[in-house]
Design a protein around this motif. Structure first.
Motif, PDB file in Angstrom:
ATOM      1  N   LEU A 146       4.969  20.921  -2.540  1.00  0.00           N
ATOM      2  CA  LEU A 146       4.572  22.052  -1.768  1.00  0.00           C
ATOM      3  C   LEU A 146       5.304  23.275  -2.120  1.00  0.00           C
ATOM      4  N   TRP A 147       6.633  22.926  -2.230  1.00  0.00           N
ATOM      5  CA  TRP A 147       7.358  24.282  -2.991  1.00  0.00           C
ATOM      6  C   TRP A 147       7.031  24.479  -4.342  1.00  0.00           C
ATOM      7  N   ASN A 148       6.925  23.447  -5.088  1.00  0.00           N
ATOM      8  CA  ASN A 148       6.277  23.602  -6.463  1.00  0.00           C
ATOM      9  C   ASN A 148       4.826  24.642  -6.443  1.00  0.00           C
ATOM     10  N   LEU A 149       4.124  24.256  -5.600  1.00  0.00           N
ATOM     11  CA  LEU A 149       2.504  24.887  -5.789  1.00  0.00           C
ATOM     12  C   LEU A 149       2.758  26.438  -4.968  1.00  0.00           C
ATOM     13  N   LEU A 150       3.813  26.389  -4.039  1.00  0.00           N
ATOM     14  CA  LEU A 150       3.943  27.790  -3.530  1.00  0.00           C
ATOM     15  C   LEU A 150       4.710  28.687  -4.273  1.00  0.00           C
ATOM     16  N   SER A 180      13.388  20.688 -10.153  1.00  0.00           N
ATOM     17  CA  SER A 180      13.953  19.700 -10.052  1.00  0.00           C
ATOM     18  C   SER A 180      15.081  19.806  -8.912  1.00  0.00           C
ATOM     19  N   HIS A 181      15.326  21.116  -8.528  1.00  0.00           N
ATOM     20  CA  HIS A 181      15.960  21.410  -7.119  1.00  0.00           C
ATOM     21  C   HIS A 181      14.831  20.950  -5.941  1.00  0.00           C
ATOM     22  N   ALA A 182      13.705  21.106  -6.131  1.00  0.00           N
ATOM     23  CA  ALA A 182      12.847  20.819  -5.220  1.00  0.00           C
ATOM     24  C   ALA A 182      12.635  19.428  -4.834  1.00  0.00           C
ATOM     25  N   LEU A 183      12.676  18.718  -5.986  1.00  0.00           N
ATOM     26  CA  LEU A 183      12.696  17.156  -5.688  1.00  0.00           C
ATOM     27  C   LEU A 183      14.095  16.841  -4.937  1.00  0.00           C
ATOM     28  N   MET A 184      15.383  17.247  -5.586  1.00  0.00           N
ATOM     29  CA  MET A 184      16.689  16.946  -4.852  1.00  0.00           C
ATOM     30  C   MET A 184      16.452  17.462  -3.681  1.00  0.00           C
ATOM     31  N   GLY A 185      16.004  18.578  -3.161  1.00  0.00           N
ATOM     32  CA  GLY A 185      15.923  19.094  -1.659  1.00  0.00           C
ATOM     33  C   GLY A 185      15.253  18.304  -1.072  1.00  0.00           C
ATOM     34  N   PRO A 206      10.158   3.384   1.416  1.00  0.00           N
ATOM     35  CA  PRO A 206       9.228   3.973   0.684  1.00  0.00           C
ATOM     36  C   PRO A 206       8.970   5.137   1.228  1.00  0.00           C
ATOM     37  N   GLU A 207       8.448   5.179   2.751  1.00  0.00           N
ATOM     38  CA  GLU A 207       8.180   6.265   3.307  1.00  0.00           C
ATOM     39  C   GLU A 207       9.188   7.505   3.426  1.00  0.00           C
ATOM     40  N   VAL A 208      10.389   7.501   2.986  1.00  0.00           N
ATOM     41  CA  VAL A 208      11.447   8.571   2.905  1.00  0.00           C
ATOM     42  C   VAL A 208      11.174   9.002   1.403  1.00  0.00           C
ATOM     43  N   ILE A 209      10.726   8.310   0.506  1.00  0.00           N
ATOM     44  CA  ILE A 209      10.407   8.715  -0.931  1.00  0.00           C
ATOM     45  C   ILE A 209       9.156   9.700  -0.741  1.00  0.00           C
ATOM     46  N   PHE A 210       8.195   9.365  -0.050  1.00  0.00           N
ATOM     47  CA  PHE A 210       6.964  10.040   0.004  1.00  0.00           C
ATOM     48  C   PHE A 210       7.200  11.437   0.715  1.00  0.00           C
ATOM     49  N   ALA A 211       7.902  11.002   1.797  1.00  0.00           N
ATOM     50  CA  ALA A 211       8.095  12.533   2.532  1.00  0.00           C
ATOM     51  C   ALA A 211       8.978  13.662   1.508  1.00  0.00           C
ATOM     52  N   ALA A 212      10.035  13.015   0.701  1.00  0.00           N
ATOM     53  CA  ALA A 212      10.523  13.896  -0.375  1.00  0.00           C
ATOM     54  C   ALA A 212       9.855  14.472  -1.343  1.00  0.00           C
ATOM     55  N   LEU A 213       8.856  13.748  -1.707  1.00  0.00           N
ATOM     56  CA  LEU A 213       7.722  14.204  -2.694  1.00  0.00           C
ATOM     57  C   LEU A 213       6.850  15.259  -1.959  1.00  0.00           C
ATOM     58  N   LEU A 233       0.654  -1.127  -0.083  1.00  0.00           N
ATOM     59  CA  LEU A 233      -0.002  -0.171  -0.049  1.00  0.00           C
ATOM     60  C   LEU A 233       0.907   1.061   0.037  1.00  0.00           C
ATOM     61  N   ILE A 234       2.080   1.200   0.769  1.00  0.00           N
ATOM     62  CA  ILE A 234       2.779   2.553   0.880  1.00  0.00           C
ATOM     63  C   ILE A 234       3.355   2.653  -0.463  1.00  0.00           C
ATOM     64  N   LEU A 235       3.931   1.500  -1.143  1.00  0.00           N
ATOM     65  CA  LEU A 235       4.578   1.764  -2.290  1.00  0.00           C
ATOM     66  C   LEU A 235       3.723   2.394  -3.430  1.00  0.00           C
ATOM     67  N   ALA A 236       2.357   1.923  -3.386  1.00  0.00           N
ATOM     68  CA  ALA A 236       1.341   2.378  -4.272  1.00  0.00           C
ATOM     69  C   ALA A 236       1.147   4.067  -4.028  1.00  0.00           C
ATOM     70  N   ILE A 237       0.999   4.390  -2.684  1.00  0.00           N
ATOM     71  CA  ILE A 237       0.729   5.724  -2.208  1.00  0.00           C
ATOM     72  C   ILE A 237       2.032   6.481  -2.952  1.00  0.00           C
ATOM     73  N   VAL A 238       3.216   6.091  -2.573  1.00  0.00           N
ATOM     74  CA  VAL A 238       4.630   6.732  -3.133  1.00  0.00           C
ATOM     75  C   VAL A 238       4.434   6.927  -4.651  1.00  0.00           C
ATOM     76  N   VAL A 239       4.142   5.791  -5.689  1.00  0.00           N
ATOM     77  CA  VAL A 239       4.086   6.176  -6.895  1.00  0.00           C
ATOM     78  C   VAL A 239       3.075   7.078  -7.278  1.00  0.00           C
ATOM     79  N   VAL A 240       1.888   6.948  -6.608  1.00  0.00           N
ATOM     80  CA  VAL A 240       0.660   7.992  -6.930  1.00  0.00           C
ATOM     81  C   VAL A 240       1.332   9.390  -6.625  1.00  0.00           C
ATOM     82  N   THR A 241       1.940   9.633  -5.453  1.00  0.00           N
ATOM     83  CA  THR A 241       2.254  11.003  -5.064  1.00  0.00           C
ATOM     84  C   THR A 241       3.499  11.415  -6.194  1.00  0.00           C
ATOM     85  N   ALA A 242       4.358  10.415  -6.654  1.00  0.00           N
ATOM     86  CA  ALA A 242       5.466  10.841  -7.591  1.00  0.00           C
ATOM     87  C   ALA A 242       4.882  11.421  -8.714  1.00  0.00           C
ATOM     88  N   LEU A 243       3.806  10.416  -9.425  1.00  0.00           N
ATOM     89  CA  LEU A 243       3.225  11.141 -10.412  1.00  0.00           C
ATOM     90  C   LEU A 243       2.171  12.408 -10.278  1.00  0.00           C
TER      91      LEU A 243
END
Length: 419
Positions: free
Chosen positions: A91-95, A106-111, A79-86, A6-16
């Motif tokens: 949020l930075w992209n939207l702001l 790109s740098h938002a994702l890297m950060g 996977p939770e680490v990837i979710f937190a990164a996303l 389930l968490i992996l599916a959430i991460v994939v959806v959040t990444a998209l």
């Protein structure tokens, strides 16, 4: 087919979802100058960019491999680490989209990835050499190289066309600008869609769904390409306004020079596997093209706000991601809290954006507080202007710099009157 938790599916959806925000956040990179100069109608421009973003996603996986294999240590990344990164990146992209600033997705994702990784596994899990050589150095070099290239290309373009017919020359440059905008769109898909591919692949490795050191599966490439294309088609009109009219006023010759220079830098970096910011490249090229025309003015107040946003992107996204990872560390309920926070915050930002709607009908209206029509020439502009400019020719629009003669007034004193 990979097995999913389930968490992996959430991460994939959040990444998209991040890829979708990347699309509308960075549409300006490809099409802002084309729209501002009138080479293409706004909706046609974003549709063309969306298609080419999708095509570009299939051209290479070098940048995706930099994300999934090079930036952080795959071992111990959950996977939770990837979710937190996303979460931090979205949020930075939207702001920045809300305030119309062309910051780097790109740098938002890297950060976000760095902040979440450090919170989870410590600083040792971040590969500092890759961060410096393939992220930080290109971040500084890209706008400078693209800016200088665009400045020189603009001056050369005006010099070569100084004896050409103004109307035919402008028509030709508009056609060239459309072609160069398509090249930037293709480059954007090649560079930016790969970042989401890399982050999904990293999540699949962390979740045990694919083997370490794997290239992105085909379904990942396809879904990332579609997500960024859909986001591009919606059009990040606020940032398009800033990039097209807020930094400087461009003519077709300048737009062609800016986009060609930026596309060259982006495609070269993608081939080398550099996780380059297309935003930095295009913004630098736009400013360089603005300075390259005789009488051109860069609005440094807008540019300064943009530079500040660039400097804050990595640390701000990293901080939000680190906090999100800390909350996710409390278990499933912590992950649920972070997910609710992301959805609520995104909805709030969208609602605030409805107070002043910017879309394809008013994207070129630049007499606004965010993008003033007039601004005094700054020190840099004056210094560039001091260098011998190319001779003014028929292809240059000098109407903006030569005042029209005043209408005859019988009450006004003649030129030979004395005081």
């Amino acid at each position: 087919m990979e097995s999913f938790s389930l968490i992996l599916a959430i991460v994939v959806v959040t990444a998209l979802a991040f890829d979708f925000t990347n699309g509308f956040h960075d549409t300006a990179n490809a099409m802002a100058t084309t729209i501002s100069t009138g080479a293409l109608r706004p909706k046609v421009a974003v549709a063309m960019s969306a298609v080419l973003n999708l095509v570009g996603a299939f051209l290479s996986v070098e940048v995706a491999n930099t994300i999934s294999k090079g930036l952080v240590d795959e071992a111990g990344i959950r996977p939770e680490v990837i979710f937190a990164a996303l979460v931090g990146a979205i949020l930075w992209n939207l702001l920045t989209w809300l305030v119309g600033l062309p910051s780097s997705s790109s740098h938002a994702l890297m950060g976000g990835l760095i902040g979440a990784t450090v919170a989870s596994a410590g600083f040792g899990a971040v590969h500092g050499d890759v961060l410096v050589t393939k992220v930080l150095i290109p971040a500084i070099a890209a706008p400078l190289v693209a800016g200088v290239a665009a400045l020189l290309a603009t001056r050369l373009t005006y010099r070569m066309g100084r004896n050409a017919d103004a109307k035919s020359s402008e028509k030709g440059y508009r056609a060239g600008q459309i072609a160069s905008a398509g090249l930037v769109s293709l480059a954007h898909g090649t560079n930016d869609a790969q970042k989401t591919m890399g982050i999904i692949t990293l999540a699949l490795v962390a979740g045990g769904a694919v083997a370490p050191d794997s290239d992105p599966p085909m379904w990942v490439i396809l879904s990332a390409g579609i997500a960024i294309a859909l986001g591009t088609y919606l059009g990040g009109w606020r940032i398009i306004r800033t990039m097209g009219k807020g930094l400087t006023d461009l003519q077709p010759q300048q737009g062609f020079a800016a986009q060609t220079s930026a596309a060259t830098v982006i495609l070269a970096s993608s081939h080398l596997g550099f996780s380059l910011s297309t935003t930095h490249s295009v913004s630098g090229a736009v400013m360089g093209a603005g300075l390259g025309r005789k009488g051109g003015v860069v609005r440094w107040s807008t540019a300064t706000r943009m530079f500040v946003a660039w400097g804050l992107t990595l640390p701000a996204a990293a901080l939000v991601a680190a906090i999100a990872e800390w909350v996710c560390g409390f278990g499933d309920w912590g992950t649920a809290v972070v997910a609710v926070f992301l959805i609520t915050s995104s909805a709030a930002i969208w609602k605030i954006s409805r107070r002043e709607i910017v879309d394809h009908t008013n994207v070129n209206d630049h007499d606004t507080p965010e993008t003033p029509a007039e601004e005094p020439a700054g020190v840099v502009t004056q210094a560039i202007a001091a260098v011998t400019p190319p001779p003014a020719g028929p292809s240059e629009d000098l109407s903006a710099t030569i005042p029209a003669p005043a209408a005859a007034d019988p009450q006004a004193p003649s030129a030979t009157s004395t005081v």
